[in-house]
Design an enzyme around this catalytic site. Structure first.
Site, mmCIF file in Angstrom:
data_model
loop_
_atom_site.group_PDB
_atom_site.id
_atom_site.type_symbol
_atom_site.label_atom_id
_atom_site.label_comp_id
_atom_site.label_asym_id
_atom_site.label_seq_id
_atom_site.Cartn_x
_atom_site.Cartn_y
_atom_site.Cartn_z
ATOM 1 N N ASP A 187 -4.513 8.114 -1.054
ATOM 2 C CA ASP A 187 -3.148 8.324 -1.565
ATOM 3 C C ASP A 187 -3.133 9.370 -2.688
ATOM 4 O OD1 ASP A 187 -0.684 8.019 -2.833
ATOM 5 O OD2 ASP A 187 -0.842 5.844 -3.105
ATOM 6 N N HIS A 360 1.677 3.830 -7.495
ATOM 7 C CA HIS A 360 0.577 4.647 -6.972
ATOM 8 C C HIS A 360 -0.473 4.932 -8.049
ATOM 9 C CE1 HIS A 360 2.665 5.563 -3.177
ATOM 10 N NE2 HIS A 360 3.757 5.505 -3.926
HETATM 11 ZN ZN LIG Z 1 4.173 5.496 1.033
HETATM 12 ZN ZN LIG Z 2 4.342 2.482 -0.383
#
Ligand SMILES: [Zn+2]
Ligand SMILES: [Zn+2]
Length: 547
Positions: A187, A360
Site C-alpha cells: 500500500d 494507511h
Molecule cells: Zn483502498
Molecule cells: Zn481501504
C-alpha cells in the site's frame, strides 16, 4: 504472473489478477468515483477484458476488506462470472447488502473466511492474514506458488491499539519472511507522510475531549464504513450519557450491518430515531452522520445549507468533521465548513484536534514491513504515480535491487519464473464508465458532447423543405437551451433565424440537395455568426424535415 488491473497511478478500482498455470484468482474488485470532467458518470470500474478472455481460468475472487475501492465493481463483475467471492465477515455483509438492491439472474456465491485460513486453487495457496486498517476485518494475503511466494499487504496500517483488539499479525509476517518472499505488493497511499500513522484509539480520546467541553448538541461526520470510529463515537456518547441518532443512508446501513454481525453493541435506550430527536434536549444529543467529504447530497451538507428537514444547525452545536478531505474534495469540504460556521456552530476539523487519523501506513511503517518481509521483488500498489515511485525509491533505499522494483501501470503483465521476474506485456486495463444502467457505452464522443452542452448549451434549428429540396417551406425555427435567456435575447434569436434562412435559401438556389451538406452549412455558418455576436460556442443541431 501478476496483473494489476486497477489501483496503480490512480485512487481506486483496485483489482489484481494472480495467475499460475490454468488458474486465476482475483484479489479485490473495486470501483472509483469519477473526476469532475466525467460529466454524468456515476462510477468507474476496471476493464475486465482479460478476465473475459480467460473466463474458464477464473476460480475465485478474494476480498481484502469492505471499502468501495475494493468491492464496488463486484455487482458488475458477478454479472459475467459465476465464481465464489471470499471475504471476511464485515466485507461479505456489506457486499451482500449491496446485492440486495440489484436484481441478479443467479444467487452470488459468498464464502466467509477468517485469519489463518488457507484457500487452495490449482497449485496456488492463499493464506489470510489479520491486518489493521480504517475498517474492521481487513486482511493481507500470503500466496504460495510453485515459482515463489507473494505477499500482498492490502490496505493497512500498523495499529498497535486497534479498537477491536485485533492486531496486525506481525508474528505470521515474520514467519513468512523466514519462508522467503519473492514478491511483495504494498500500500503506497501514505508514502509521502513521515513517521507512523496514529492509532485509531487517538480519535476516541479526542472525541472524549470534545464531548467534555461541548455545551450543546454534537454532530460527528465521518466515513460510514469506519465502524471503529462509529463505535468510539457511540462509546463517548454513552460515557457522557447522551442519546445517539444515526443519520444518512449509508451510515444507517453500515451501523445496522455492524450491529447484526455483532461488531457494534449499543445499549438499549441509547439509539433514537430521527423522528424522536425533538423529544430530547439538544445538549443530550449526538448525531453521527455522513458528508465528511462535502458530498452535496449527504446529510451534513444538507444541514449546512439549511436543507435538512429534521435537523437545523444552531449556534450551540459542535460539529466534528472526523475525516480529512480526499484529494479533489477540498473545495466542497471547506465550503460546508464555512456554511456551518456561518450558522454559528463550532466546527472541529483541524488535524491538531485528533478527531481523524488515516487508515494507511506512513513511511516508517512501510519501512518496517519492507525490512520485515525482505522481498526479492517489490511492486508498489494503491497510489497515484508519484506515490508508487516514492515507494519504489524507499524499497531501493532499504536494499531491494533497483531492477527488481516494478513501478508498473494498470494492465502490465508481471511475470515470474523461479529465476527472475519482469514486465512481459500488457493487457487492456482502462477505465470503464458506468452511467445509470449503461456500462461502458459512454466514450469520448459522448463526453465531448456533454462537455460542450455544459459549457455553452444547445441550439436546435428546424427547417422544412419540399421533397425536391428546392424550396424552404417553413422555418427555420430555433429552439435553444442553456445558451441565452431567450426572453431577453429576442433580437439575437430573430437575427439568427434570418441568418439561417438566407443561408439556406442561397444553398438551395445553388442546387445543394444533399442533406448532410445543408446541415453542415447551417452548423458552420450559424456557429461563426453566434460566436461573433456572443463569443459562445453552443452545440448546433440542425434538423431538416421533408414534406
Ligand atoms: Zn483502498
Ligand atoms: Zn481501504
Amino acid at each position: 504472473m501478476l496483473i494489476p488491473l486497477g489501483g496503480l497511478g490512480e485512487v481506486g478500482k483496485n483489482m489484481l489478477v494472480v495467475e499460475y498455470g490454468n488458474d486465476i484468482v482475483l484479489i479485490d474488485a473495486g470501483l472509483m468515483f469519477p473526476e469532475d470532467e466525467l460529466l454524468g458518470i456515476d462510477v468507474v470500474i476496471p476493464d475486465i477484458t482479460y478476465l473475459q478472455e480467460n473466463k474458464d481460468k477464473l476460480r475465485a475472487i478474494i476480498i481484502t476488506h469492505g471499502h468501495e475501492d475494493h468491492i464496488g465493481a463486484l455487482p458488475y463483475i458477478l454479472k459475467d462470472f459465476d465464481v465464489p467471492v471470499y471475504g471476511m465477515k464485515l466485507a461479505i455483509a456489506i457486499i451482500k447488502s449491496k446485492f440486495n438492491e440489484i436484481p441478479m439472474t443467479r444467487e452470488p456465491n459468498f464464502q466467509l473466511i477468517k485469519p489463518k485460513d488457507v484457500l487452495k486453487f490449482g497449485e496456488m495457496e492463499f493464506e489470510i492474514i489479520q491486518s489493521t486498517h480504517s475498517i474492521p476485518d481487513s486482511v493481507a494475503i500470503f500466496i504460495k506458488t510453485p515459482v515463489g511466494n507473494v505477499f500482498h499487504t492490502g490496505d493497512f496500517k500498523l495499529d498497535q491499539t486497534p479498537v477491536d483488539g485485533k492486531l496486525l499479525d506481525i508474528n505470521r509476517i515474520a514467519q513468512i519472511s523466514e519462508e522467503g518472499v519473492m514478491v511483495m505488493l504494498s500500500d503506497s497511499t501514505n508514502v509521502e507522510k513521515a513517521g507512523f500513522t496514529q492509532s485509531e484509539k487517538v480519535v476516541g480520546e479526542a472525541f472524549n475531549e470534545q464531548f467534555r467541553v461541548a455545551k450543546g448538541r454534537i454532530i460527528i461526520a465521518t466515513f460510514a464504513s469506519n465502524v471503529h470510529r462509529i463505535k468510539q463515537a457511540i462509546d463517548a456518547a454513552i460515557k457522557f450519557e447522551k442519546k445517539v441518532c444515526i443519520v444518512g443512508r449509508s451510515m444507517e446501513n453500515v451501523t445496522a450491518i455492524a450491529q447484526e454481525i455483532g461488531y457494534l453493541t449499543i445499549p438499549e435506550g441509547t439509539l433514537i430515531t430521527l423522528n424522536e430527536i425533538n423529544n430530547y434536549p439538544t445538549e443530550e444529543m449526538v448525531i453521527i452522520t455522513t458528508g465528511s467529504q462535502g458530498e452535496p447530497m449527504a446529510a451534513l451538507s444538507r444541514m449546512a445549507k439549511g436543507d435538512h428537514r429534521q435537523i437545523k444547525i444552531d449556534s450551540g452545536d459542535t460539529v466534528i468533521i472526523s475525516a480529512t478531505p480526499i484529494p479533489g474534495n477540498e473545495k466542497s469540504v471547506y465550503k460546508t465548513i464555512d456554511f456551518l460556521f456561518r450558522l454559528g456552530a463550532k466546527v472541529v476539523y483541524e488535524k491538531s484536534s485528533g478527531t481523524h487519523v488515516s487508515g494507511h501506513a506512513s513511511r516508517d511503517e512501510l519501512k518496517l514491513i519492507l525490512n520485515l518481509v525482505k522481498p526479492e521483488y517489490f511492486i508498489p500498489v494503491h497510489g497515484e504515480y508519484r506515490m508508487l515511485l516514492k515507494h519504489g525509491e524507499l524499497a531501493e533505499e532499504l536494499g531491494v535491487k533497483k531492477e527488481n522494483i516494478f513501478v508498473a501501470e494498470n494492465g502490465n503483465v508481471i511475470e515470474f519464473t523461479k529465476e527472475k521476474g519482469c514486465i512481459s506485456g500488457k493487457v487492456p486495463a482502462g477505465r470503464v464508465l458506468v452511467d445509470g444502467l449503461g456500462v461502458g457505452d459512454i466514450g469520448n464522443i459522448v463526453l465531448r458532447d456533454r462537455r460542450q452542452l455544459s459549457q455553452d448549451g444547445i441550439l436546435i434549428v428546424v427547417a422544412t423543405l419540399n421533397r425536391q429540396a428546392t424550396k424552404l417551406l417553413a422555418g427555420p425555427d430555433i429552439v435553444s437551451r442553456g445558451f441565452v435567456y431567450v426572453r431577453e435575447s429576442e433580437d439575437l434569436m430573430l437575427e439568427a433565424k434570418r441568418f439561417v434562412q438566407q443561408n439556406l435559401e442561397v444553398s438551395l438556389e445553388n442546387g445543394v440537395k444533399d442533406w448532410a451538406t445543408l446541415k453542415n452549412n447551417i452548423r458552420d455558418s450559424l456557429g461563426r455568426f453566434l460566436y461573433e455576436k456572443t463569443k459562445r460556442r453552443p452545440m448546433i443541431l440542425p434538423i431538416i424535415v421533408e414534406v
